[in-house]
Design an enzyme around this catalytic site. Structure first.
Site, PDB file in Angstrom:
ATOM      1  N   HIS A  82       0.792  -1.247   0.000  1.00 34.29           N
ATOM      2  CA  HIS A  82       0.000   0.000   0.000  1.00 34.29           C
ATOM      3  C   HIS A  82       0.817   1.286   0.000  1.00 34.29           C
ATOM      4  O   HIS A  82       0.341   2.313  -0.484  1.00 34.29           O
ATOM      5  CB  HIS A  82      -0.910   0.043   1.235  1.00 34.29           C
ATOM      6  CG  HIS A  82      -2.116  -0.840   1.136  1.00 34.29           C
ATOM      7  ND1 HIS A  82      -3.250  -0.471   0.448  1.00 34.29           N
ATOM      8  CD2 HIS A  82      -2.375  -2.073   1.642  1.00 34.29           C
ATOM      9  CE1 HIS A  82      -4.157  -1.441   0.536  1.00 34.29           C
ATOM     10  NE2 HIS A  82      -3.648  -2.429   1.256  1.00 34.29           N
ATOM     11  N   SER A 110       1.393  -7.614  -3.527  1.00 33.13           N
ATOM     12  CA  SER A 110       2.012  -8.325  -2.416  1.00 33.13           C
ATOM     13  C   SER A 110       1.894  -9.843  -2.558  1.00 33.13           C
ATOM     14  O   SER A 110       2.280 -10.579  -1.666  1.00 33.13           O
ATOM     15  CB  SER A 110       1.424  -7.849  -1.076  1.00 33.13           C
ATOM     16  OG  SER A 110       0.045  -8.104  -1.007  1.00 33.13           O
ATOM     17  N   GLU A 167      -7.283  -2.558  -3.642  1.00 32.26           N
ATOM     18  CA  GLU A 167      -6.696  -3.884  -3.409  1.00 32.26           C
ATOM     19  C   GLU A 167      -6.402  -4.672  -4.685  1.00 32.26           C
ATOM     20  O   GLU A 167      -5.382  -5.345  -4.778  1.00 32.26           O
ATOM     21  CB  GLU A 167      -7.596  -4.713  -2.485  1.00 32.26           C
ATOM     22  CG  GLU A 167      -7.717  -4.174  -1.069  1.00 32.26           C
ATOM     23  CD  GLU A 167      -6.435  -4.275  -0.227  1.00 32.26           C
ATOM     24  OE1 GLU A 167      -5.434  -4.869  -0.682  1.00 32.26           O
ATOM     25  OE2 GLU A 167      -6.435  -3.727   0.892  1.00 32.26           O
TER      26      GLU A 167
HETATM   27 CO    CO Z   1      -4.791  -4.066   1.908  1.00 30.32          CO
END
Ligand code: CO
Ligand code: PHE
Length: 296
Positions: free
Chosen positions: A140, A202, A183
């Site tokens: 993020h 990620s 996201e």
């Molecule tokens: Co997140």
């Protein structure tokens, strides 16, 4: 050494046995990270650095460099905050884990981004069901340096406070927007389709899947379409939504959502994997580009 923040255990609720966290802001217990913690950071960091070349959007890659994160050790929130505060006024705060919705929205509305202080264990390197430091920080933080995206995140937080007051349905609609943009968002850049969503960057598996697998739908950004679309939290996404720019995202979300929430209560939700007549679908490979499903 300061006292180690601790996760509150589990609580039996109507959703089953769920982890419970304190909502407190905690100091990052940097000096108590173990060798294993730093090693897992290094492994995840190096792996994603390679995977994201040619896959993550240019803003993600460029901004990440400005933080001087390295595989050497888990970054210190204080060091990242010096860069971040000066650039966009955002501040990272340490937390135990997922926060209640309203608490989370209030942090975002005040340009505070909550980062889970603990990192996953080696056996969770490929999959973890809740956000940890690697997801929150690696995923993020880079885009919080982008002025437009930074404003979008704050606007989302303010919108969240408002939706929370309107009711549960409004919150469901707004949460889908976060899911499919912050996201799991994709962006069409000059050199091709790229990732900007934190949940993707990620994850090694999903970084490849979202761009290269023929399975998922890649559909042009449409606010109401997104707000109606359900999602799964335990598998790769069946659908990704593609923006043209962060400005597009910002502009599309400027209007007051109150009327949109009211209208959406009259409409069915859309299953995660469906493609609709009016969707613009992005095709990869030969003949790369958009097709309007209504046209075929
Ligand atoms: Co997140
Ligand atoms: N415009 C939205 C509202 O009125 C707020 C918002 C902005 C939500 C940006 C998400 C993203 O609720």
């Amino acid at each position: 050494m300061s006292a180690q923040p601790r996760r509150v255990e589990h609580l039996q609720t109507d959703k089953g046995n769920v982890p419970v966290y304190t909502t407190a802001v905690v100091e990052q217990p940097w000096s108590s990270y173990s060798r294993e913690d730093h090693t897992i950071w290094a492994a995840l960091f190096e792996r994603q650095q390679k995977v994201l070349v040619g896959r993550a959007c240019r803003e993600f890659i460029d901004n990440q460099k400005q933080f001087h994160m390295s595989p050497q050790s888990i970054p210190k929130f204080d060091d990242l905050n010096r860069v971040l505060k000066k650039a966009t006024g955002w501040e990272l705060i340490g937390v135990e884990g997922l926060l209640p919705e309203l608490t989370f929205f209030e942090h975002l509305a005040n340009r505070r981004f909550p980062v889970t202080w603990w990192i996953r264990k080696p056996e969770q390197i490929d999959y973890i069901s809740e956000p940890d430091l690697f997801h929150d920080l690696f995923g993020h933080v880079p885009l919080l340096l982008n002025p437009v995206f930074a404003d979008y995140m704050q606007a989302y937080g303010r919108g969240g406070v408002k939706a929370h007051a309107i009711g549960a349905d409004a919150l469901v609609n707004l949460t889908r927007l976060y899911w499919y943009t912050v996201e799991f968002g994709l962006i069409k850049q000059d050199d091709g389709l790229r990732i900007y969503g934190s949940g993707i960057v990620s994850s090694k598996g999903e970084s490849i899947h979202c761009l290269e697998s023929p399975a998922p739908n890649r559909i042009g950004f449409d606010l109401q379409r997104i707000m109606r679309t359900r999602y799964r939290i335990d598998t790769y996404q069946k659908t990704y939504f593609v923006i043209d720019s962060f400005e597009q995202l910002m502009n599309a979300t400027q209007p007051d959502f109150t009327a949109i929430y009211a209208e959406l209560t009259q409409q069915e939700s859309i299953p995660a994997g469906n493609v609709l007549q009016n969707d613009f679908v992005y095709n990869r490979g030969s003949g790369e580009g958009w097709t309007n499903v209504g046209d075929v």
